[in-house]
Design a protein around this motif. Sequence first.
Motif, PDB file in Angstrom:
ATOM      1  N   LEU A   1      40.428 -19.499  10.854  1.00  0.00           N
ATOM      2  CA  LEU A   1      39.598 -18.663   9.972  1.00  0.00           C
ATOM      3  C   LEU A   1      40.319 -18.314   8.674  1.00  0.00           C
ATOM      4  O   LEU A   1      39.687 -18.151   7.633  1.00  0.00           O
ATOM      5  CB  LEU A   1      39.186 -17.375  10.685  1.00  0.00           C
ATOM      6  N   GLN A   2      41.633 -18.218   8.725  1.00  0.00           N
ATOM      7  CA  GLN A   2      42.415 -17.845   7.553  1.00  0.00           C
ATOM      8  C   GLN A   2      42.904 -19.048   6.751  1.00  0.00           C
ATOM      9  O   GLN A   2      43.700 -18.904   5.831  1.00  0.00           O
ATOM     10  CB  GLN A   2      43.617 -16.981   7.986  1.00  0.00           C
TER      11      GLN A   2
ATOM     12  N   ARG B   1      39.862 -26.928  11.138  1.00  0.00           N
ATOM     13  CA  ARG B   1      38.646 -26.380  11.734  1.00  0.00           C
ATOM     14  C   ARG B   1      37.916 -27.384  12.612  1.00  0.00           C
ATOM     15  O   ARG B   1      37.001 -27.014  13.332  1.00  0.00           O
ATOM     16  CB  ARG B   1      37.710 -25.875  10.646  1.00  0.00           C
ATOM     17  N   HIS B   2      38.263 -28.644  12.534  1.00  0.00           N
ATOM     18  CA  HIS B   2      37.619 -29.696  13.333  1.00  0.00           C
ATOM     19  C   HIS B   2      36.098 -29.642  13.195  1.00  0.00           C
ATOM     20  O   HIS B   2      35.365 -29.771  14.174  1.00  0.00           O
ATOM     21  CB  HIS B   2      38.029 -29.601  14.800  1.00  0.00           C
ATOM     22  N   GLY B   3      35.635 -29.421  11.967  1.00  0.00           N
ATOM     23  CA  GLY B   3      34.202 -29.418  11.696  1.00  0.00           C
ATOM     24  C   GLY B   3      33.469 -28.151  12.095  1.00  0.00           C
ATOM     25  O   GLY B   3      32.245 -28.087  11.984  1.00  0.00           O
TER      26      GLY B   3
ATOM     27  N   GLU C   1      32.280 -21.480   9.666  1.00  0.00           N
ATOM     28  CA  GLU C   1      32.807 -20.113   9.646  1.00  0.00           C
ATOM     29  C   GLU C   1      32.155 -19.280  10.757  1.00  0.00           C
ATOM     30  O   GLU C   1      32.833 -18.528  11.454  1.00  0.00           O
ATOM     31  CB  GLU C   1      32.538 -19.483   8.273  1.00  0.00           C
ATOM     32  N   GLU C   2      30.844 -19.433  10.895  1.00  0.00           N
ATOM     33  CA  GLU C   2      30.115 -18.670  11.921  1.00  0.00           C
ATOM     34  C   GLU C   2      30.572 -19.052  13.329  1.00  0.00           C
ATOM     35  O   GLU C   2      30.746 -18.186  14.192  1.00  0.00           O
ATOM     36  CB  GLU C   2      28.603 -18.883  11.769  1.00  0.00           C
TER      37      GLU C   2
ATOM     38  N   ALA D   1      33.948 -17.751  18.071  1.00  0.00           N
ATOM     39  CA  ALA D   1      35.121 -18.078  18.885  1.00  0.00           C
ATOM     40  C   ALA D   1      36.137 -16.940  18.854  1.00  0.00           C
ATOM     41  O   ALA D   1      36.756 -16.622  19.878  1.00  0.00           O
ATOM     42  CB  ALA D   1      35.761 -19.381  18.402  1.00  0.00           C
ATOM     43  N   LEU D   2      36.301 -16.300  17.696  1.00  0.00           N
ATOM     44  CA  LEU D   2      37.209 -15.159  17.590  1.00  0.00           C
ATOM     45  C   LEU D   2      36.738 -14.020  18.492  1.00  0.00           C
ATOM     46  O   LEU D   2      37.540 -13.404  19.206  1.00  0.00           O
ATOM     47  CB  LEU D   2      37.311 -14.684  16.135  1.00  0.00           C
TER      48      LEU D   2
END
Length: 104
Positions: free
Chosen positions: A47-48, A53-55, A58-59, A64-65
């Motif tokens: 995220l940072q 990100r492997h595709g 952000e959402e 996942a966070l």
Amino acid sequence: MISILEKQFERASAAYAAANGVERDPDWFVLKLVEEMGELTQVWNKLQGRGRRHGRSEEELKQALADETADLFGHVLLFAGQNGVDLDAAILRKWRFHPDENDA
């Protein structure tokens, strides 16, 4: 409140362990904390902008966070329960919370 959550996480964890042949010995509880913190850190880094990100959008990463935070929280409760830690009392003492305070 914490004791209710501890019981729910314990039931879920015990069922998962039984279904998957996992032995939950004393070390397992602390090692799972480390594992889950690593997974949360991995998502945070993505995220940072510090990881691939492997595709994933952000959402998706924010979801996942949240999921990894829930896993870590659950394993904190499992660890506390396994070790006889009264989290309610510890939180009140350590964080100096007072149950008679009204937070509106």
